[in-house]
Each structure stands twice: as structure tokens, then as C-alpha cells.
Design a protein around this motif. Structure first.
Motif, PDB file in Angstrom:
ATOM      1  N   VAL A   1       0.870  -1.178   0.000  1.00  0.00           N
ATOM      2  CA  VAL A   1       0.000   0.000   0.000  1.00  0.00           C
ATOM      3  C   VAL A   1       0.906   1.226   0.000  1.00  0.00           C
ATOM      4  O   VAL A   1       1.608   1.485   0.984  1.00  0.00           O
ATOM      5  N   PHE A   2       0.905   1.960  -1.089  1.00  0.00           N
ATOM      6  CA  PHE A   2       1.787   3.109  -1.225  1.00  0.00           C
ATOM      7  C   PHE A   2       1.581   4.088  -0.065  1.00  0.00           C
ATOM      8  O   PHE A   2       0.462   4.472   0.246  1.00  0.00           O
ATOM      9  N   GLY A   3       2.679   4.480   0.569  1.00  0.00           N
ATOM     10  CA  GLY A   3       2.652   5.474   1.630  1.00  0.00           C
ATOM     11  C   GLY A   3       2.244   4.961   3.000  1.00  0.00           C
ATOM     12  O   GLY A   3       2.300   5.709   3.969  1.00  0.00           O
ATOM     13  N   ALA A   4       1.836   3.706   3.097  1.00  0.00           N
ATOM     14  CA  ALA A   4       1.410   3.153   4.386  1.00  0.00           C
ATOM     15  C   ALA A   4       2.606   2.637   5.174  1.00  0.00           C
ATOM     16  O   ALA A   4       3.656   2.324   4.602  1.00  0.00           O
ATOM     17  N   MET A   5       2.434   2.535   6.481  1.00  0.00           N
ATOM     18  CA  MET A   5       3.406   1.832   7.313  1.00  0.00           C
ATOM     19  C   MET A   5       3.132   0.347   7.104  1.00  0.00           C
ATOM     20  O   MET A   5       2.045  -0.136   7.427  1.00  0.00           O
ATOM     21  N   MET A   6       4.097  -0.344   6.524  1.00  0.00           N
ATOM     22  CA  MET A   6       3.911  -1.753   6.169  1.00  0.00           C
ATOM     23  C   MET A   6       4.900  -2.629   6.919  1.00  0.00           C
ATOM     24  O   MET A   6       6.018  -2.210   7.193  1.00  0.00           O
ATOM     25  N   GLN A   7       4.471  -3.828   7.220  1.00  0.00           N
ATOM     26  CA  GLN A   7       5.374  -4.853   7.697  1.00  0.00           C
ATOM     27  C   GLN A   7       5.552  -5.807   6.516  1.00  0.00           C
ATOM     28  O   GLN A   7       4.570  -6.349   5.992  1.00  0.00           O
ATOM     29  N   VAL A   8       6.803  -5.963   6.093  1.00  0.00           N
ATOM     30  CA  VAL A   8       7.098  -6.786   4.928  1.00  0.00           C
ATOM     31  C   VAL A   8       7.805  -8.049   5.416  1.00  0.00           C
ATOM     32  O   VAL A   8       8.868  -7.976   6.021  1.00  0.00           O
ATOM     33  N   ASN A   9       7.178  -9.180   5.167  1.00  0.00           N
ATOM     34  CA  ASN A   9       7.745 -10.468   5.549  1.00  0.00           C
ATOM     35  C   ASN A   9       8.380 -11.072   4.304  1.00  0.00           C
ATOM     36  O   ASN A   9       7.685 -11.357   3.327  1.00  0.00           O
ATOM     37  N   ILE A  10       9.696 -11.227   4.343  1.00  0.00           N
ATOM     38  CA  ILE A  10      10.441 -11.733   3.189  1.00  0.00           C
ATOM     39  C   ILE A  10      11.202 -12.983   3.611  1.00  0.00           C
ATOM     40  O   ILE A  10      12.055 -12.913   4.495  1.00  0.00           O
ATOM     41  N   ASN A  11      10.890 -14.107   2.997  1.00  0.00           N
ATOM     42  CA  ASN A  11      11.654 -15.332   3.225  1.00  0.00           C
ATOM     43  C   ASN A  11      12.601 -15.488   2.049  1.00  0.00           C
ATOM     44  O   ASN A  11      12.275 -16.112   1.037  1.00  0.00           O
ATOM     45  N   ASN A  12      13.780 -14.875   2.210  1.00  0.00           N
ATOM     46  CA  ASN A  12      14.790 -14.841   1.158  1.00  0.00           C
ATOM     47  C   ASN A  12      15.285 -16.253   0.884  1.00  0.00           C
ATOM     48  O   ASN A  12      15.629 -16.982   1.799  1.00  0.00           O
ATOM     49  N   ASP A  13      15.333 -16.630  -0.376  1.00  0.00           N
ATOM     50  CA  ASP A  13      15.739 -17.962  -0.811  1.00  0.00           C
ATOM     51  C   ASP A  13      17.177 -17.911  -1.299  1.00  0.00           C
ATOM     52  O   ASP A  13      17.476 -17.312  -2.320  1.00  0.00           O
ATOM     53  N   GLY A  14      18.062 -18.520  -0.565  1.00  0.00           N
ATOM     54  CA  GLY A  14      19.468 -18.578  -0.987  1.00  0.00           C
ATOM     55  C   GLY A  14      20.435 -18.280   0.134  1.00  0.00           C
ATOM     56  O   GLY A  14      21.097 -19.160   0.611  1.00  0.00           O
ATOM     57  N   PRO A  15      20.568 -17.088   0.576  1.00  0.00           N
ATOM     58  CA  PRO A  15      19.873 -15.852   0.195  1.00  0.00           C
ATOM     59  C   PRO A  15      20.391 -15.293  -1.129  1.00  0.00           C
ATOM     60  O   PRO A  15      21.567 -15.383  -1.418  1.00  0.00           O
ATOM     61  N   VAL A  16      19.457 -14.750  -1.892  1.00  0.00           N
ATOM     62  CA  VAL A  16      19.790 -14.078  -3.150  1.00  0.00           C
ATOM     63  C   VAL A  16      19.191 -12.688  -3.096  1.00  0.00           C
ATOM     64  O   VAL A  16      17.975 -12.547  -2.980  1.00  0.00           O
ATOM     65  N   THR A  17      20.044 -11.667  -3.150  1.00  0.00           N
ATOM     66  CA  THR A  17      19.622 -10.273  -3.161  1.00  0.00           C
ATOM     67  C   THR A  17      20.470  -9.531  -4.191  1.00  0.00           C
ATOM     68  O   THR A  17      21.687  -9.549  -4.122  1.00  0.00           O
ATOM     69  N   ILE A  18      19.795  -8.877  -5.144  1.00  0.00           N
ATOM     70  CA  ILE A  18      20.465  -8.142  -6.209  1.00  0.00           C
ATOM     71  C   ILE A  18      19.995  -6.683  -6.150  1.00  0.00           C
ATOM     72  O   ILE A  18      18.803  -6.414  -6.078  1.00  0.00           O
ATOM     73  N   SER A  19      20.938  -5.760  -6.207  1.00  0.00           N
ATOM     74  CA  SER A  19      20.626  -4.341  -6.216  1.00  0.00           C
ATOM     75  C   SER A  19      20.832  -3.794  -7.624  1.00  0.00           C
ATOM     76  O   SER A  19      21.899  -3.957  -8.211  1.00  0.00           O
ATOM     77  N   ILE A  20      19.793  -3.143  -8.156  1.00  0.00           N
ATOM     78  CA  ILE A  20      19.849  -2.561  -9.493  1.00  0.00           C
ATOM     79  C   ILE A  20      19.564  -1.069  -9.374  1.00  0.00           C
ATOM     80  O   ILE A  20      18.586  -0.665  -8.751  1.00  0.00           O
ATOM     81  N   ASP A  21      20.401  -0.255  -9.977  1.00  0.00           N
ATOM     82  CA  ASP A  21      20.220   1.186  -9.961  1.00  0.00           C
ATOM     83  C   ASP A  21      20.250   1.675 -11.417  1.00  0.00           C
ATOM     84  O   ASP A  21      21.271   1.560 -12.086  1.00  0.00           O
TER      85      ASP A  21
END
Length: 151
Positions: A127-147
Motif C-alpha cells: 500500500v503506497f505510503g502506508a506503514m507496512m510490515q514486509v515479511n520476506i523469506n529470502n531464498d538462498g539468500p539471493v539479493t540483487i541491487s539494481i540502480d
């Protein structure tokens, strides 16, 4: 535009105690928008999200399939804090992030573009602009940053 892309076994977004969005296996993408971003940046990030080879194929070969190849889901979460700076002191400064009213429309265009380039039903978001709790079960872990401004 900045995207933190995580390969997940599942992910969800909760707002005020209620789950508003969830996915199974796929990608969770944290999305930051800066005041310098254009449609060119948006198109670049969409292409990267859909085509990064982060999954194994049917033969078990790692780094062979994209989220699109594997027909998986994507959960996107708008996150202006990706453009935080702490050059002076310890308090984060968000001056590089696009202002909320403009970024809401830009984020909407991003989601529309992602849905048009893939399968709309497989694209979820918070929800754009809301205070959110994001539950992420990262697999690997694999995290890629793209700019988009640096790549």
C-alpha cells in the motif's frame, strides 16, 4: 530508480494487522524512486526484474531462468528510504527521493508497465505510503541491487 530484488520462497505485506498482499515462490522487489527518474529508468528496471536469471531451470541448472521463464510471482513494495543519505550526523536525509505525490503516480506507472510486460495477476504490491510490515523469506539468500542511474 533503485530496485532491491530478492529471490523468495514467499513474501507478504501487512498493514494495520491485515495481510494486504502475498506471494509464493518468486521475487520481492523493494522500489525506490528519485526525483531524477524518467520513463527510461522505469523501463530499464522493469526489464531487469523480468529478465534476471535468478532461478534454476527444470534440469536443476542454477542461474538459468528468470521469474518470467519460471512463471513466478512478483511482490513490489514502494520504499523511499532506499534513497536515504547520512552524510551529516546520524539522521537519514531523504532529499533524493521523489516527493510523495509525484512518486505515487510514477510508482503506479511502474506497476502498470510491469503488468503489461508480464502477467498482471502475478504482480502484487503493498500500500503506497502506508506503514507496512514486509515479511520476506529470502531464498538462498539471493539479493540483487539494481540502480538505473549507475548500470
Amino acid at each position: 530508480m533503485r530496485a532491491i530484488i530478492q529471490r523468495v520462497t514467499n513474501a507478504s505485506v501487512t498493514v494495520e494487522g491485515s495481510v494486504v498482499s502475498s506471494i509464493g515462490k518468486g521475487l520481492c522487489v523493494l522500489v525506490g524512486i528519485t526525483h531524477e527518474d524518467t520513463v527510461k529508468d522505469l523501463d530499464y528496471i522493469v526489464k531487469k526484474i523480468l529478465n534476471l536469471r535468478l532461478f534454476e531451470n527444470a534440469e536443476g541448472k542454477f542461474w538459468a531462468n528468470s521469474v518470467k521463464d519460471s512463471e513466478l510471482e512478483i511482490l513490489c513494495v514502494s520504499q523511499f528510504t532506499l534513497y536515504a543519505e547520512t552524510k551529516k550526523g546520524s539522521k537519514p536525509d531523504f532529499h533524493k527521493a521523489m516527493k510523495s505525490d509525484l512518486s505515487s503516480a510514477f510508482y503506479g506507472k511502474f506497476l502498470d508497465s510491469l503488468k503489461k510486460a508480464y502477467v498482471a495477476e502475478k504482480i502484487k504490491d503493498g500500500v503506497f505510503g502506508a506503514m507496512m510490515q514486509v515479511n520476506i523469506n529470502n531464498d538462498g539468500p539471493v539479493t540483487i541491487s539494481i540502480d538505473s542511474n549507475k548500470d
